[in-house]
Design a protein around this motif. Sequence first.
Motif, PDB file in Angstrom:
ATOM      1  N   ILE A  73      44.160  37.557  37.049  1.00  0.00           N
ATOM      2  CA  ILE A  73      44.548  38.040  35.721  1.00  0.00           C
ATOM      3  C   ILE A  73      43.545  37.587  34.675  1.00  0.00           C
ATOM      4  CG2 ILE A  73      46.279  37.897  33.891  1.00  0.00           C
ATOM      5  CD1 ILE A  73      48.393  37.573  36.122  1.00  0.00           C
ATOM      6  N   ALA A  74      43.164  36.306  34.726  1.00  0.00           N
ATOM      7  CA  ALA A  74      42.220  35.772  33.748  1.00  0.00           C
ATOM      8  C   ALA A  74      40.886  36.509  33.806  1.00  0.00           C
ATOM      9  CB  ALA A  74      42.018  34.276  33.987  1.00  0.00           C
ATOM     10  N   THR A  75      40.420  36.807  35.010  1.00  0.00           N
ATOM     11  CA  THR A  75      39.162  37.534  35.157  1.00  0.00           C
ATOM     12  C   THR A  75      39.290  38.951  34.617  1.00  0.00           C
ATOM     13  OG1 THR A  75      38.654  36.260  37.156  1.00  0.00           O
ATOM     14  CG2 THR A  75      37.394  38.264  36.789  1.00  0.00           C
ATOM     15  N   ALA A  76      40.370  39.612  34.961  1.00  0.00           N
ATOM     16  CA  ALA A  76      40.575  40.985  34.488  1.00  0.00           C
ATOM     17  C   ALA A  76      40.644  41.045  32.967  1.00  0.00           C
ATOM     18  CB  ALA A  76      41.848  41.555  35.107  1.00  0.00           C
ATOM     19  N   VAL A  77      41.324  40.078  32.375  1.00  0.00           N
ATOM     20  CA  VAL A  77      41.442  40.034  30.915  1.00  0.00           C
ATOM     21  C   VAL A  77      40.063  39.935  30.264  1.00  0.00           C
ATOM     22  CG1 VAL A  77      42.205  38.598  28.971  1.00  0.00           C
ATOM     23  CG2 VAL A  77      43.795  39.144  30.819  1.00  0.00           C
ATOM     24  N   ARG A  78      39.180  39.145  30.852  1.00  0.00           N
ATOM     25  CA  ARG A  78      37.836  39.012  30.293  1.00  0.00           C
ATOM     26  C   ARG A  78      37.099  40.344  30.276  1.00  0.00           C
ATOM     27  NH1 ARG A  78      33.997  34.351  32.167  1.00  0.00           N
ATOM     28  NH2 ARG A  78      32.987  35.106  30.259  1.00  0.00           N
ATOM     29  N   PHE A  79      37.268  41.137  31.333  1.00  0.00           N
ATOM     30  CA  PHE A  79      36.564  42.422  31.380  1.00  0.00           C
ATOM     31  C   PHE A  79      37.113  43.411  30.356  1.00  0.00           C
ATOM     32  CE2 PHE A  79      34.844  40.719  35.247  1.00  0.00           C
ATOM     33  CZ  PHE A  79      33.584  41.299  35.312  1.00  0.00           C
ATOM     34  N   VAL A  81      35.418  51.764  34.434  1.00  0.00           N
ATOM     35  CA  VAL A  81      36.025  50.843  35.398  1.00  0.00           C
ATOM     36  C   VAL A  81      35.005  49.762  35.739  1.00  0.00           C
ATOM     37  CG1 VAL A  81      37.073  50.621  37.679  1.00  0.00           C
ATOM     38  CG2 VAL A  81      37.368  52.737  36.366  1.00  0.00           C
ATOM     39  N   ALA A  82      35.431  48.510  35.752  1.00  0.00           N
ATOM     40  CA  ALA A  82      34.536  47.407  36.094  1.00  0.00           C
ATOM     41  C   ALA A  82      34.992  46.746  37.390  1.00  0.00           C
ATOM     42  CB  ALA A  82      34.510  46.375  34.972  1.00  0.00           C
ATOM     43  N   ASP A  83      34.055  46.539  38.296  1.00  0.00           N
ATOM     44  CA  ASP A  83      34.343  45.809  39.526  1.00  0.00           C
ATOM     45  C   ASP A  83      34.578  44.338  39.221  1.00  0.00           C
ATOM     46  OD1 ASP A  83      34.547  47.165  41.948  1.00  0.00           O
ATOM     47  OD2 ASP A  83      32.395  47.479  42.104  1.00  0.00           O
ATOM     48  N   LEU A  84      35.592  43.746  39.833  1.00  0.00           N
ATOM     49  CA  LEU A  84      35.781  42.304  39.756  1.00  0.00           C
ATOM     50  C   LEU A  84      35.004  41.689  40.918  1.00  0.00           C
ATOM     51  CD1 LEU A  84      39.557  41.959  38.819  1.00  0.00           C
ATOM     52  CD2 LEU A  84      37.547  42.204  37.344  1.00  0.00           C
ATOM     53  N   PRO A  85      34.004  40.856  40.633  1.00  0.00           N
ATOM     54  CA  PRO A  85      33.121  40.377  41.691  1.00  0.00           C
ATOM     55  C   PRO A  85      33.794  39.414  42.659  1.00  0.00           C
ATOM     56  CG  PRO A  85      32.582  39.323  39.612  1.00  0.00           C
ATOM     57  CD  PRO A  85      33.588  40.386  39.298  1.00  0.00           C
ATOM     58  N   PHE A  86      33.197  39.300  43.816  1.00  0.00           N
ATOM     59  CA  PHE A  86      33.704  38.416  44.856  1.00  0.00           C
ATOM     60  C   PHE A  86      33.795  36.984  44.334  1.00  0.00           C
ATOM     61  CE2 PHE A  86      33.073  35.628  48.563  1.00  0.00           C
ATOM     62  CZ  PHE A  86      34.130  36.049  49.349  1.00  0.00           C
ATOM     63  N   GLY A  87      34.924  36.342  44.603  1.00  0.00           N
ATOM     64  CA  GLY A  87      35.139  34.972  44.172  1.00  0.00           C
ATOM     65  C   GLY A  87      35.872  34.837  42.860  1.00  0.00           C
ATOM     66  N   SER A  88      36.067  35.959  42.157  1.00  0.00           N
ATOM     67  CA  SER A  88      36.702  35.897  40.837  1.00  0.00           C
ATOM     68  C   SER A  88      38.193  36.205  40.871  1.00  0.00           C
ATOM     69  CB  SER A  88      36.009  36.868  39.879  1.00  0.00           C
ATOM     70  OG  SER A  88      36.250  38.214  40.239  1.00  0.00           O
ATOM     71  N   THR A  89      38.719  36.541  42.061  1.00  0.00           N
ATOM     72  CA  THR A  89      40.144  36.872  42.181  1.00  0.00           C
ATOM     73  C   THR A  89      40.787  36.251  43.416  1.00  0.00           C
ATOM     74  OG1 THR A  89      39.717  38.889  43.458  1.00  0.00           O
ATOM     75  CG2 THR A  89      39.754  39.108  41.059  1.00  0.00           C
ATOM     76  N   GLU A  90      40.001  35.661  44.282  1.00  0.00           N
ATOM     77  CA  GLU A  90      40.511  35.228  45.585  1.00  0.00           C
ATOM     78  C   GLU A  90      41.420  34.015  45.524  1.00  0.00           C
ATOM     79  OE1 GLU A  90      37.664  38.187  46.497  1.00  0.00           O
ATOM     80  OE2 GLU A  90      37.554  36.500  45.109  1.00  0.00           O
ATOM     81  N   VAL A  91      41.273  33.156  44.517  1.00  0.00           N
ATOM     82  CA  VAL A  91      42.004  31.885  44.494  1.00  0.00           C
ATOM     83  C   VAL A  91      43.494  32.077  44.239  1.00  0.00           C
ATOM     84  CG1 VAL A  91      42.251  29.664  43.320  1.00  0.00           C
ATOM     85  CG2 VAL A  91      39.968  30.583  43.805  1.00  0.00           C
ATOM     86  N   ALA A 145      47.274  39.479  50.203  1.00  0.00           N
ATOM     87  CA  ALA A 145      46.766  38.760  49.035  1.00  0.00           C
ATOM     88  C   ALA A 145      46.252  39.724  47.979  1.00  0.00           C
ATOM     89  CB  ALA A 145      45.662  37.793  49.462  1.00  0.00           C
ATOM     90  N   ARG A 146      45.567  40.768  48.423  1.00  0.00           N
ATOM     91  CA  ARG A 146      45.030  41.745  47.456  1.00  0.00           C
ATOM     92  C   ARG A 146      46.151  42.513  46.775  1.00  0.00           C
ATOM     93  NH1 ARG A 146      41.267  39.366  46.166  1.00  0.00           N
ATOM     94  NH2 ARG A 146      40.142  41.133  45.299  1.00  0.00           N
ATOM     95  N   LEU A 147      47.203  42.819  47.522  1.00  0.00           N
ATOM     96  CA  LEU A 147      48.351  43.513  46.927  1.00  0.00           C
ATOM     97  C   LEU A 147      48.993  42.647  45.851  1.00  0.00           C
ATOM     98  CD1 LEU A 147      49.983  45.040  50.138  1.00  0.00           C
ATOM     99  CD2 LEU A 147      48.482  46.176  48.480  1.00  0.00           C
ATOM    100  N   SER A 148      49.060  41.345  46.105  1.00  0.00           N
ATOM    101  CA  SER A 148      49.609  40.438  45.103  1.00  0.00           C
ATOM    102  C   SER A 148      48.763  40.444  43.841  1.00  0.00           C
ATOM    103  CB  SER A 148      49.685  39.015  45.681  1.00  0.00           C
ATOM    104  OG  SER A 148      50.233  38.123  44.740  1.00  0.00           O
TER     105      SER A 148
END
Length: 285
Positions: A99-105, A83-93, A122-125
């Motif tokens: 999705i794009a960030t998750a795909v990269r991981f 499991v990889a953590d998605l870092p702060f700032g990579s999902t908030e926008v 927002a996190r649920l979305s």
Amino acid sequence: MPARVTLQRLAEMKARREPIVMVTAYDYPTGRTAEQAEVDMVLVGDSGAQVVLGHDSTVAVTVDEMLVLAGAVRRAVHTAFVVADLPFGSTEVSDEQAIATAVRFVKEAGADAVKLEGGGEARLSRIRAIADAGIPVVAHVGLTPQTAVALGGLRAQGRTADSAARIVREALAVQDAGASVVVIEAVPADVAAVVLPHLRIPVIGIGAGPADGQVLVVHDLLGITEGKTAAFVKRYGAIGPDMVAGVAAYAREVRSGVFPGTEHVYSATEVAVEAARAALEGREA
């Protein structure tokens, strides 16, 4: 080699009440340690910002840095679920950014799943969007280090009526949003126990009492972390002091001329030595 751990395997472990073992890793050596110890899940946590990169908090780590760490762990781990953590700032926008960030991981680092902190709207979305894209999501509620400032700092959650109710609501909400696993951090065991029977997905605790599984930071449990650790940490080794002692002993022997000894050098034939001398004499001439 044991069979690779999958989401189905984790669900079966929960159903059988077989404890799930999760530990963090941040590079090839710690990944190999986790693999050889036969843990079930490995988290490439954004805690690497602190224990590996030397930052004061998790928020400083970038996507590219996390991809390097996750890729190194994936090359070491062949059985455990990574499991990889998605870092702060990579999902908030936006959901699209998430999705794009998750795909990269998944594509670049080989992660089996990604982890997002928080259970607000927002996190649920974001959880729904990533899960709908076919990428398993590990949710994280309770103490969420990325947004710890908004929670009053790195302190236990769920100790007031409002906080306890929020944690229960968020744990159920991330499940409904499509999370495959949920981490509950720094929550009184009695509060976590209220919601546990209502969660169909595996629950990994860290400072939240008994759950389907447990996770600790590898540097904490091995005694590499300096200074005070969280109350929920148990140390199973003292590698940090051993590392310092080993390097200090090496430094003493270099400075005193003890190292390298004759057993640490290569031998050469007399012919080779004479050729080296001849080469030097040729230059001096």
